[in-house]
Design a protein around this motif. Structure first.
Motif, PDB file in Angstrom:
ATOM      1  N   VAL A  92       0.678  -1.029   0.124  1.00 45.50           N
ATOM      2  CA  VAL A  92      -0.177  -0.076  -0.018  1.00 45.50           C
ATOM      3  C   VAL A  92       0.878   1.181  -0.455  1.00 45.50           C
ATOM      4  CG1 VAL A  92      -1.802   1.043   0.929  1.00 45.50           C
ATOM      5  CG2 VAL A  92      -0.800  -1.018   1.232  1.00 45.50           C
ATOM      6  N   SER A  93       0.527   2.302  -0.833  1.00 46.20           N
ATOM      7  CA  SER A  93       1.099   3.278  -0.654  1.00 46.20           C
ATOM      8  C   SER A  93       0.273   4.790  -0.685  1.00 46.20           C
ATOM      9  CB  SER A  93       2.512   3.692  -1.772  1.00 46.20           C
ATOM     10  OG  SER A  93       1.459   3.699  -3.268  1.00 46.20           O
ATOM     11  N   TRP A  94       0.670   5.821  -0.443  1.00 46.41           N
ATOM     12  CA  TRP A  94      -0.416   6.777   0.053  1.00 46.41           C
ATOM     13  C   TRP A  94       0.360   7.917  -0.066  1.00 46.41           C
ATOM     14  CZ3 TRP A  94      -4.379   7.079   2.944  1.00 46.41           C
ATOM     15  CH2 TRP A  94      -4.660   5.847   3.693  1.00 46.41           C
ATOM     16  N   ILE A 154       3.894   9.674  -0.639  1.00 49.28           N
ATOM     17  CA  ILE A 154       4.104   9.923   0.847  1.00 49.28           C
ATOM     18  C   ILE A 154       5.136   8.637   1.304  1.00 49.28           C
ATOM     19  CG2 ILE A 154       3.624  10.432   2.697  1.00 49.28           C
ATOM     20  CD1 ILE A 154       0.775  11.766   2.114  1.00 49.28           C
ATOM     21  N   PHE A 155       4.621   7.763   1.289  1.00 45.37           N
ATOM     22  CA  PHE A 155       5.560   6.459   1.825  1.00 45.37           C
ATOM     23  C   PHE A 155       4.280   5.198   1.509  1.00 45.37           C
ATOM     24  CE2 PHE A 155       3.709   7.819   6.009  1.00 45.37           C
ATOM     25  CZ  PHE A 155       2.348   7.188   5.620  1.00 45.37           C
ATOM     26  N   GLN A 156       5.428   3.860   1.384  1.00 47.40           N
ATOM     27  CA  GLN A 156       4.858   3.048   1.225  1.00 47.40           C
ATOM     28  C   GLN A 156       4.421   2.366   1.951  1.00 47.40           C
ATOM     29  OE1 GLN A 156       7.819   0.569  -0.626  1.00 47.40           O
ATOM     30  NE2 GLN A 156       6.407  -0.174  -2.508  1.00 47.40           N
ATOM     31  N   TYR A 157       4.274   0.593   2.179  1.00 52.39           N
ATOM     32  CA  TYR A 157       4.187  -0.277   3.407  1.00 52.39           C
ATOM     33  C   TYR A 157       3.917  -1.190   2.632  1.00 52.39           C
ATOM     34  CZ  TYR A 157       3.959   2.998   7.500  1.00 52.39           C
ATOM     35  OH  TYR A 157       4.254   3.826   8.365  1.00 52.39           O
ATOM     36  N   GLU A 173       5.952  -2.419   7.287  1.00 50.61           N
ATOM     37  CA  GLU A 173       7.177  -1.539   7.273  1.00 50.61           C
ATOM     38  C   GLU A 173       6.840  -0.268   6.418  1.00 50.61           C
ATOM     39  OE1 GLU A 173       9.755  -5.052   9.617  1.00 50.61           O
ATOM     40  OE2 GLU A 173      10.605  -2.952   8.478  1.00 50.61           O
ATOM     41  N   GLU A 174       7.038   0.219   6.888  1.00 51.19           N
ATOM     42  CA  GLU A 174       8.033   1.631   5.907  1.00 51.19           C
ATOM     43  C   GLU A 174       8.926   1.496   5.038  1.00 51.19           C
ATOM     44  OE1 GLU A 174       7.235   5.592   6.978  1.00 51.19           O
ATOM     45  OE2 GLU A 174       8.952   6.095   6.087  1.00 51.19           O
ATOM     46  N   ARG A 175       8.785   1.088   3.681  1.00 51.53           N
ATOM     47  CA  ARG A 175       9.570   0.405   2.905  1.00 51.53           C
ATOM     48  C   ARG A 175      10.058   1.453   2.086  1.00 51.53           C
ATOM     49  NH1 ARG A 175      11.114  -4.444   4.550  1.00 51.53           N
ATOM     50  NH2 ARG A 175       9.158  -5.400   5.043  1.00 51.53           N
ATOM     51  N   SER A 211       2.481   9.624   9.303  1.00 48.42           N
ATOM     52  CA  SER A 211       3.256   8.726   9.981  1.00 48.42           C
ATOM     53  C   SER A 211       2.388   7.795   9.083  1.00 48.42           C
ATOM     54  CB  SER A 211       3.386   8.645  11.120  1.00 48.42           C
ATOM     55  OG  SER A 211       2.177   8.506  11.879  1.00 48.42           O
ATOM     56  N   GLY A 212       2.661   6.638   9.281  1.00 43.55           N
ATOM     57  CA  GLY A 212       1.439   5.460   8.997  1.00 43.55           C
ATOM     58  C   GLY A 212       1.662   3.852   9.857  1.00 43.55           C
TER      59      GLY A 212
END
Lengths: 113, 110
Positions: free
Chosen positions: B32-34, B46-49, B53-55, B65-66
């Protein structure tokens, strides 16, 4: 820095006319390239993608795009536009991490009847 | 097969508050990414999980944060909201190199 540029902010075409939306990229190596469409209040829908091989890529809804390495371009085309094509179009790219797309600022397409 | 679903669709917060946005990926998608899409702009990563874990992370402050849960669903948290955080927040899930996007959560910060 890696970037994707869409020079045209807004384009207006008549229904039935042809369409070309421009996209240029700036990367050290050829990235993976994509075109997405976003209708008002909607998420992004993938129209087509280029990874390698044939430089003319066919997508959904009658769209196609041509990759030109010499011009660092990946322009989107459609031979005959329909009123329902009115939307925002985004060119995007990544260099191997599929989730980490870099998007252009978008081109808003208006279709007149 | 349900696509990527996000909630809430719209919300209004005031400066300094905190917000949590939720995302359920397409069935079978484990990544999943945001993205944040400000008005008139293209989405920004923003980030990928992956595997909870945030990758990968884009150029966003730690206020963003996520979290990813064992069922692959995800949350995006934003603390100490600023007016500039007003945007459409898009969630995407990934399979075989293709991103599938949800319709987004539109956040307005007053």
């Amino acid at each position: 820095a890696q970037s994707v540029t869409q020079p045209d902010i807004h384009i207006t075409v008549s229904e039935g006319a042809s369409l070309e939306l421009r996209c240029n990229y700036s990367y050290g190596a050829t990235p993976y390239l994509f075109w997405y469409v976003q209708s008002p209040g909607q998420g992004l829908q993938l129209l087509l993608k280029y990874f390698s091989g044939d430089t003319l890529v066919q997508g959904i809804k009658g769209f196609e795009a041509e990759f030109k390495r010499s011009q660092s371009s990946f322009n989107l085309r459609k031979p005959s536009v329909h009123w329902s094509d009115a939307a925002e179009y985004f060119c995007a790219a990544h260099t191997g991490t599929a989730s980490k797309l870099t998007f252009g600022t978008g081109t808003r397409l208006q279709v007149t009847l | 097969d349900a696509g990527v679903t996000q909630s809430p669709t719209h919300l209004i917060k005031t400066r300094g508050q905190q917000v949590t946005l939720r995302c359920s990926p397409k069935s079978g998608h484990d990544t999943v990414s945001w993205y944040q899409q400000a008005l008139g702009q293209g989405p920004q990563f923003i980030f990928q999980y992956y595997e909870e874990e945030e990758r990968q992370r884009g150029n966003f402050p730690d206020r963003f944060s996520g979290h990813q849960f064992p069922n692959y669903s995800s949350e995006l948290n934003v603390n100490a909201l600023l007016l500039g955080d007003s945007a459409l927040y898009l969630c995407a899930s990934t399979l075989s190199g293709e991103l599938f996007f949800g319709e987004g959560s539109r956040l307005t910060v007053l």
